[in-house]
Design a protein around this motif. Sequence first.
Motif, PDB file in Angstrom:
ATOM      1  N   UNK A   1       0.843  -1.192   0.000  1.00 56.46           N
ATOM      2  CA  UNK A   1       0.000   0.000   0.000  1.00 56.46           C
ATOM      3  C   UNK A   1       0.879   1.242   0.000  1.00 56.46           C
ATOM      4  N   UNK A   2       0.577   2.157  -0.901  1.00 59.01           N
ATOM      5  CA  UNK A   2       1.236   3.460  -0.963  1.00 59.01           C
ATOM      6  C   UNK A   2       0.181   4.465  -0.515  1.00 59.01           C
ATOM      7  N   UNK A   3       0.497   5.270   0.488  1.00 58.06           N
ATOM      8  CA  UNK A   3      -0.502   6.190   1.044  1.00 58.06           C
ATOM      9  C   UNK A   3       0.008   7.622   1.078  1.00 58.06           C
ATOM     10  N   UNK A   4      -0.935   8.529   0.878  1.00 57.59           N
ATOM     11  CA  UNK A   4      -0.636   9.964   1.014  1.00 57.59           C
ATOM     12  C   UNK A   4      -1.947  10.713   1.161  1.00 57.59           C
ATOM     13  N   UNK A   5      -2.011  11.599   2.119  1.00 62.12           N
ATOM     14  CA  UNK A   5      -3.149  12.500   2.316  1.00 62.12           C
ATOM     15  C   UNK A   5      -4.492  11.763   2.313  1.00 62.12           C
ATOM     16  N   UNK A   6      -4.545  10.583   2.910  1.00 61.15           N
ATOM     17  CA  UNK A   6      -5.781   9.822   2.991  1.00 61.15           C
ATOM     18  C   UNK A   6      -6.070   8.949   1.789  1.00 61.15           C
ATOM     19  N   UNK A   7      -5.257   9.041   0.749  1.00 56.91           N
ATOM     20  CA  UNK A   7      -5.435   8.216  -0.451  1.00 56.91           C
ATOM     21  C   UNK A   7      -4.521   6.993  -0.369  1.00 56.91           C
ATOM     22  N   UNK A   8      -5.018   5.870  -0.873  1.00 54.20           N
ATOM     23  CA  UNK A   8      -4.235   4.640  -0.872  1.00 54.20           C
ATOM     24  C   UNK A   8      -4.250   4.020  -2.260  1.00 54.20           C
ATOM     25  N   UNK A   9      -3.079   3.562  -2.687  1.00 53.59           N
ATOM     26  CA  UNK A   9      -2.918   2.798  -3.923  1.00 53.59           C
ATOM     27  C   UNK A   9      -2.320   1.461  -3.516  1.00 53.59           C
ATOM     28  N   UNK A  10      -2.833   0.366  -4.075  1.00 54.06           N
ATOM     29  CA  UNK A  10      -2.234  -0.932  -3.807  1.00 54.06           C
ATOM     30  C   UNK A  10      -1.583  -1.462  -5.084  1.00 54.06           C
ATOM     31  N   UNK A  11      -0.445  -2.133  -4.885  1.00 52.75           N
ATOM     32  CA  UNK A  11       0.335  -2.665  -6.001  1.00 52.75           C
ATOM     33  C   UNK A  11       0.786  -4.064  -5.622  1.00 52.75           C
ATOM     34  N   UNK A  12       0.625  -5.014  -6.539  1.00 50.37           N
ATOM     35  CA  UNK A  12       1.064  -6.381  -6.269  1.00 50.37           C
ATOM     36  C   UNK A  12       2.590  -6.461  -6.368  1.00 50.37           C
ATOM     37  N   UNK A  13       3.207  -7.472  -5.740  1.00 48.24           N
ATOM     38  CA  UNK A  13       4.676  -7.555  -5.688  1.00 48.24           C
ATOM     39  C   UNK A  13       5.363  -7.632  -7.051  1.00 48.24           C
ATOM     40  N   UNK A  14       4.769  -8.324  -8.014  1.00 45.33           N
ATOM     41  CA  UNK A  14       5.393  -8.427  -9.342  1.00 45.33           C
ATOM     42  C   UNK A  14       5.393  -7.062 -10.031  1.00 45.33           C
ATOM     43  N   UNK A  15       4.260  -6.372  -9.996  1.00 46.02           N
ATOM     44  CA  UNK A  15       4.183  -5.038 -10.602  1.00 46.02           C
ATOM     45  C   UNK A  15       5.121  -4.073  -9.899  1.00 46.02           C
TER      46      UNK A  15
END
Length: 108
Positions: free
Chosen positions: A55-69
């Motif tokens: 999970x990448x987070x900033x200012x209340x926003x979250x993006x998820x990225x799988x390990x291969x990507x």
Amino acid sequence: MTEIILTPRAAKRINEIMGAEPPGSTLRISVNGGGCSGFSYAFDIASDRAEQDVAIERDGATVIIDPVSLEYMAGSTIDFVNDLIGQSFKIENPQATASCGCGTSFSI
């Protein structure tokens, strides 16, 4: 792992998008084979999250990225741009040796 940066503009847009989605939804970014340069980025709304997702987070926003990507995106900056050709998320990937005009396809 090299850090992935989410810009304030991207975080703001993600929060706007997620405001219209069901609770628990998250933006998932992945790298797929294909596209005009060899690999392409995919942006999806995910309602589930795998244990190994990052999970990448900033200012209340979250993006998820799988390990291969994540391996293909290490060191990238995720931004949101509004220019003459329209609005879109833009990923500046230092590993990419080439990209196409659409901005969603790249090669390593």
